[in-house]
Scaffold this active site. Structure first.
Site, PDB file in Angstrom:
ATOM      1  N   ASP A 292      42.815  38.874  17.373  1.00 28.77           N
ATOM      2  CA  ASP A 292      43.940  39.528  18.029  1.00 28.77           C
ATOM      3  C   ASP A 292      43.827  39.235  19.520  1.00 28.77           C
ATOM      4  O   ASP A 292      42.727  39.153  20.061  1.00 28.77           O
ATOM      5  CB  ASP A 292      43.905  41.039  17.795  1.00 28.77           C
ATOM      6  CG  ASP A 292      44.204  41.416  16.360  1.00 28.77           C
ATOM      7  OD1 ASP A 292      44.930  40.661  15.686  1.00 28.77           O
ATOM      8  OD2 ASP A 292      43.735  42.476  15.907  1.00 28.77           O
TER       9      ASP A 292
ATOM     10  N   ASP B 110      50.601  39.431  13.070  1.00 30.47           N
ATOM     11  CA  ASP B 110      50.903  40.868  13.057  1.00 30.47           C
ATOM     12  C   ASP B 110      52.339  41.123  13.485  1.00 30.47           C
ATOM     13  O   ASP B 110      53.043  41.957  12.908  1.00 30.47           O
ATOM     14  CB  ASP B 110      49.970  41.636  13.995  1.00 30.47           C
ATOM     15  CG  ASP B 110      48.515  41.596  13.583  1.00 30.47           C
ATOM     16  OD1 ASP B 110      48.224  41.365  12.400  1.00 30.47           O
ATOM     17  OD2 ASP B 110      47.660  41.796  14.470  1.00 30.47           O
TER      18      ASP B 110
END
Length: 162
Positions: free
Chosen positions: A122, A139
């Protein structure tokens, strides 16, 4: 008659595009920028790039170091992607194909990370906007795909019961 409808091809094409974009962005963050976990790079306004190795799922839920967690989450991502690949063959509307492609691509992008590295990369950091989570392209695709599916279901006209 084709087994895959026009909107199904949209779903599959978009899924591949999301996987490629997700993996390219992650490779750029980890490789070219040489980001080290936890360090941030200010980009513009509230946007930062902060590398986080997420062993859990979205929003850091189910985070754990147990080996079974990695494979359970990978199995779940695979199951979602396979279900959507079958479901997306012949969606009735373009928004359904679009949604399925976004979710499928995001799930596969994160699955690749989890199988390869044991965690998901991330890096998109908007904490300056009081959004407490760091996330990635996959995401984002999953979130937009789910929002589109919900909007489609809530806003589409219903047939009257017979």
């Amino acid at each position: 008659m084709s087994l895959i409808g026009r909107w199904g091809w949209l779903a599959y094409g978009l899924a591949v595009t999301v996987v490629v974009a997700d993996q390219a962005a992650k490779a750029w963050i980890v490789g070219a920028l040489h980001r080290i976990a936890g360090f941030s790079l200010d980009v513009w306004g509230p946007l930062r790039l902060t590398l986080v190795q997420n062993t859990g799922v979205s929003f850091g839920l189910f985070r754990g170091d147990a080996p079974w967690t990695r494979w359970a989450l990978a199995g779940f991502s695979l199951a979602v992607a396979v279900f959507l690949a079958v479901w997306a063959r012949r969606p009735a509307r373009p928004i359904t194909g679009l949604s399925a492609g976004l979710i499928m691509g995001g799930a596969v992008g994160n699955l690749i990370d989890r199988v390869r590295d044991g965690s998901v990369v991330d890096f998109i950091d908007l904490t300056r906007l009081h959004f407490p989570w760091v996330f990635n392209v996959g995401d984002s695709a999953i979130t937009v795909g789910i929002a589109l599916l919900l909007a489609e279901n809530l806003l589409s006209p219903r047939a009257a019961p017979a």
